[in-house]
Design a protein around this motif. Sequence first.
Motif, PDB file in Angstrom:
ATOM      1  N   ILE A  58      -2.370  26.094  -4.253  1.00  0.00           N
ATOM      2  CA  ILE A  58      -0.921  25.924  -4.228  1.00  0.00           C
ATOM      3  C   ILE A  58      -0.388  26.248  -5.620  1.00  0.00           C
ATOM      4  CG2 ILE A  58       0.986  24.326  -3.831  1.00  0.00           C
ATOM      5  CD1 ILE A  58      -1.094  22.674  -2.136  1.00  0.00           C
ATOM      6  N   PHE A  59       0.514  27.206  -5.678  1.00  0.00           N
ATOM      7  CA  PHE A  59       1.135  27.613  -6.926  1.00  0.00           C
ATOM      8  C   PHE A  59       2.607  27.220  -6.852  1.00  0.00           C
ATOM      9  CE2 PHE A  59      -2.354  30.502  -6.072  1.00  0.00           C
ATOM     10  CZ  PHE A  59      -3.055  30.476  -7.268  1.00  0.00           C
ATOM     11  N   ALA A  60       3.061  26.334  -7.725  1.00  0.00           N
ATOM     12  CA  ALA A  60       4.446  25.873  -7.721  1.00  0.00           C
ATOM     13  C   ALA A  60       5.228  26.591  -8.807  1.00  0.00           C
ATOM     14  CB  ALA A  60       4.488  24.363  -7.938  1.00  0.00           C
ATOM     15  N   THR A  61       6.410  27.087  -8.446  1.00  0.00           N
ATOM     16  CA  THR A  61       7.245  27.835  -9.390  1.00  0.00           C
ATOM     17  C   THR A  61       8.681  27.315  -9.356  1.00  0.00           C
ATOM     18  OG1 THR A  61       7.950  29.551  -7.841  1.00  0.00           O
ATOM     19  CG2 THR A  61       5.853  29.910  -8.995  1.00  0.00           C
ATOM     20  N   PHE A  62       9.463  27.718 -10.341  1.00  0.00           N
ATOM     21  CA  PHE A  62      10.866  27.323 -10.428  1.00  0.00           C
ATOM     22  C   PHE A  62      11.753  28.204  -9.546  1.00  0.00           C
ATOM     23  CE2 PHE A  62       9.290  24.740 -13.570  1.00  0.00           C
ATOM     24  CZ  PHE A  62      10.173  24.258 -14.502  1.00  0.00           C
ATOM     25  N   TYR A  63      11.517  29.499  -9.569  1.00  0.00           N
ATOM     26  CA  TYR A  63      12.448  30.446  -8.961  1.00  0.00           C
ATOM     27  C   TYR A  63      11.770  31.277  -7.883  1.00  0.00           C
ATOM     28  CZ  TYR A  63      15.005  29.123 -13.127  1.00  0.00           C
ATOM     29  OH  TYR A  63      15.626  28.395 -14.099  1.00  0.00           O
ATOM     30  N   ASP A  64      12.575  31.755  -6.913  1.00  0.00           N
ATOM     31  CA  ASP A  64      11.982  32.508  -5.815  1.00  0.00           C
ATOM     32  C   ASP A  64      11.413  33.844  -6.281  1.00  0.00           C
ATOM     33  OD1 ASP A  64      14.495  33.873  -6.000  1.00  0.00           O
ATOM     34  OD2 ASP A  64      14.484  34.240  -3.848  1.00  0.00           O
ATOM     35  N   HIS A  65      12.008  34.474  -7.311  1.00  0.00           N
ATOM     36  CA  HIS A  65      11.434  35.737  -7.789  1.00  0.00           C
ATOM     37  C   HIS A  65      10.042  35.504  -8.398  1.00  0.00           C
ATOM     38  CE1 HIS A  65      13.437  34.366 -11.527  1.00  0.00           C
ATOM     39  NE2 HIS A  65      12.476  35.017 -12.149  1.00  0.00           N
ATOM     40  N   GLU A  66       9.831  34.329  -9.015  1.00  0.00           N
ATOM     41  CA  GLU A  66       8.493  33.993  -9.519  1.00  0.00           C
ATOM     42  C   GLU A  66       7.535  33.766  -8.349  1.00  0.00           C
ATOM     43  OE1 GLU A  66       9.711  31.532 -13.555  1.00  0.00           O
ATOM     44  OE2 GLU A  66       9.486  30.435 -11.677  1.00  0.00           O
ATOM     45  N   ALA A  67       8.007  33.041  -7.350  1.00  0.00           N
ATOM     46  CA  ALA A  67       7.165  32.753  -6.187  1.00  0.00           C
ATOM     47  C   ALA A  67       6.773  34.046  -5.471  1.00  0.00           C
ATOM     48  CB  ALA A  67       7.890  31.809  -5.236  1.00  0.00           C
ATOM     49  N   LYS A  68       7.709  34.971  -5.353  1.00  0.00           N
ATOM     50  CA  LYS A  68       7.402  36.247  -4.699  1.00  0.00           C
ATOM     51  C   LYS A  68       6.394  37.050  -5.513  1.00  0.00           C
ATOM     52  CE  LYS A  68      11.703  36.385  -2.158  1.00  0.00           C
ATOM     53  NZ  LYS A  68      13.055  36.910  -2.090  1.00  0.00           N
ATOM     54  N   LYS A  69       6.480  36.959  -6.821  1.00  0.00           N
ATOM     55  CA  LYS A  69       5.505  37.629  -7.692  1.00  0.00           C
ATOM     56  C   LYS A  69       4.118  37.013  -7.488  1.00  0.00           C
ATOM     57  CE  LYS A  69       5.290  40.340 -11.316  1.00  0.00           C
ATOM     58  NZ  LYS A  69       5.433  41.782 -11.213  1.00  0.00           N
ATOM     59  N   VAL A  70       4.047  35.673  -7.433  1.00  0.00           N
ATOM     60  CA  VAL A  70       2.782  34.980  -7.185  1.00  0.00           C
ATOM     61  C   VAL A  70       2.232  35.382  -5.816  1.00  0.00           C
ATOM     62  CG1 VAL A  70       1.732  32.717  -6.771  1.00  0.00           C
ATOM     63  CG2 VAL A  70       3.247  33.047  -8.725  1.00  0.00           C
ATOM     64  N   GLN A  71       3.105  35.444  -4.820  1.00  0.00           N
ATOM     65  CA  GLN A  71       2.675  35.862  -3.487  1.00  0.00           C
ATOM     66  C   GLN A  71       2.073  37.262  -3.523  1.00  0.00           C
ATOM     67  OE1 GLN A  71       5.934  35.430  -0.646  1.00  0.00           O
ATOM     68  NE2 GLN A  71       4.531  34.491   0.796  1.00  0.00           N
ATOM     69  N   GLY A  72       2.693  38.150  -4.254  1.00  0.00           N
ATOM     70  CA  GLY A  72       2.164  39.506  -4.395  1.00  0.00           C
ATOM     71  C   GLY A  72       0.801  39.521  -5.077  1.00  0.00           C
ATOM     72  N   MET A  73       0.638  38.682  -6.115  1.00  0.00           N
ATOM     73  CA  MET A  73      -0.651  38.595  -6.803  1.00  0.00           C
ATOM     74  C   MET A  73      -1.735  38.056  -5.865  1.00  0.00           C
ATOM     75  SD  MET A  73       0.552  37.081 -10.460  1.00  0.00           S
ATOM     76  CE  MET A  73       0.799  38.115 -11.856  1.00  0.00           C
ATOM     77  N   CYS A  74      -1.372  37.062  -5.057  1.00  0.00           N
ATOM     78  CA  CYS A  74      -2.322  36.533  -4.068  1.00  0.00           C
ATOM     79  C   CYS A  74      -2.739  37.638  -3.104  1.00  0.00           C
ATOM     80  CB  CYS A  74      -1.707  35.370  -3.288  1.00  0.00           C
ATOM     81  SG  CYS A  74      -1.537  33.847  -4.223  1.00  0.00           S
ATOM     82  N   GLN A  75      -1.747  38.375  -2.608  1.00  0.00           N
ATOM     83  CA  GLN A  75      -2.032  39.473  -1.673  1.00  0.00           C
ATOM     84  C   GLN A  75      -2.941  40.509  -2.318  1.00  0.00           C
ATOM     85  OE1 GLN A  75      -0.980  39.376   1.548  1.00  0.00           O
ATOM     86  NE2 GLN A  75      -2.302  41.135   1.863  1.00  0.00           N
ATOM     87  N   ASP A  76      -2.704  40.827  -3.594  1.00  0.00           N
ATOM     88  CA  ASP A  76      -3.547  41.781  -4.318  1.00  0.00           C
ATOM     89  C   ASP A  76      -4.999  41.312  -4.404  1.00  0.00           C
ATOM     90  OD1 ASP A  76      -1.316  43.346  -4.686  1.00  0.00           O
ATOM     91  OD2 ASP A  76      -1.038  42.794  -6.796  1.00  0.00           O
ATOM     92  N   HIS A  77      -5.203  39.994  -4.359  1.00  0.00           N
ATOM     93  CA  HIS A  77      -6.553  39.424  -4.392  1.00  0.00           C
ATOM     94  C   HIS A  77      -7.082  39.137  -2.987  1.00  0.00           C
ATOM     95  CE1 HIS A  77      -5.927  38.827  -8.695  1.00  0.00           C
ATOM     96  NE2 HIS A  77      -7.211  38.643  -8.777  1.00  0.00           N
ATOM     97  N   GLY A  78      -6.433  39.692  -1.963  1.00  0.00           N
ATOM     98  CA  GLY A  78      -6.890  39.502  -0.594  1.00  0.00           C
ATOM     99  C   GLY A  78      -6.646  38.101  -0.078  1.00  0.00           C
ATOM    100  N   ALA A  79      -5.631  37.442  -0.612  1.00  0.00           N
ATOM    101  CA  ALA A  79      -5.362  36.053  -0.260  1.00  0.00           C
ATOM    102  C   ALA A  79      -3.948  35.919   0.300  1.00  0.00           C
ATOM    103  CB  ALA A  79      -5.526  35.169  -1.494  1.00  0.00           C
ATOM    104  N   PRO A  80      -3.773  36.021   1.614  1.00  0.00           N
ATOM    105  CA  PRO A  80      -2.442  35.852   2.183  1.00  0.00           C
ATOM    106  C   PRO A  80      -1.906  34.452   1.923  1.00  0.00           C
ATOM    107  CG  PRO A  80      -4.094  36.099   3.910  1.00  0.00           C
ATOM    108  CD  PRO A  80      -4.790  36.247   2.594  1.00  0.00           C
ATOM    109  N   SER A  81      -0.580  34.328   1.835  1.00  0.00           N
ATOM    110  CA  SER A  81       0.010  33.031   1.499  1.00  0.00           C
ATOM    111  C   SER A  81       1.329  32.832   2.231  1.00  0.00           C
ATOM    112  CB  SER A  81       0.242  32.938  -0.013  1.00  0.00           C
ATOM    113  OG  SER A  81       1.119  33.970  -0.423  1.00  0.00           O
TER     114      SER A  81
END
Length: 107
Positions: free
Chosen positions: A51-74
């Motif tokens: 679980i990655f907690a962020t302040f802003y949705d643009h940060e959360a979307k960036k984290v989601q993209g990084m997870c996807q890049d590592h083969g980790a859907p979120s």
Amino acid sequence: MLDHRDTCAKNVPLPSPACTVVASAGMGCEAPWISIMANVLNSRLHTARCIFATFYDHEAKKVQGMCQDHGAPSTLLESPFYGGRSRTEVATQLRWAVVMCRSLPLQ
């Protein structure tokens, strides 16, 4: 058991917990987050929840993209405390949670 570590360094050896929670103080500087994300995602168990907690949705979307890049859907979740407020509102501490459950094994 709780464990506190500096995960910014490259290739930090981490345990393989069933659940990892990472809270952001802000992703204004992306470079440390690339190392943090790689260390956490590379150390997780195949069935672990991160679980990655962020302040802003643009940060959360960036984290989601990084997870996807590592083969980790979120899944992206918003804290009910902030429900109905503008997505661009400032100082929304830990408003967003990127929850990663089961994932593909890393190569």
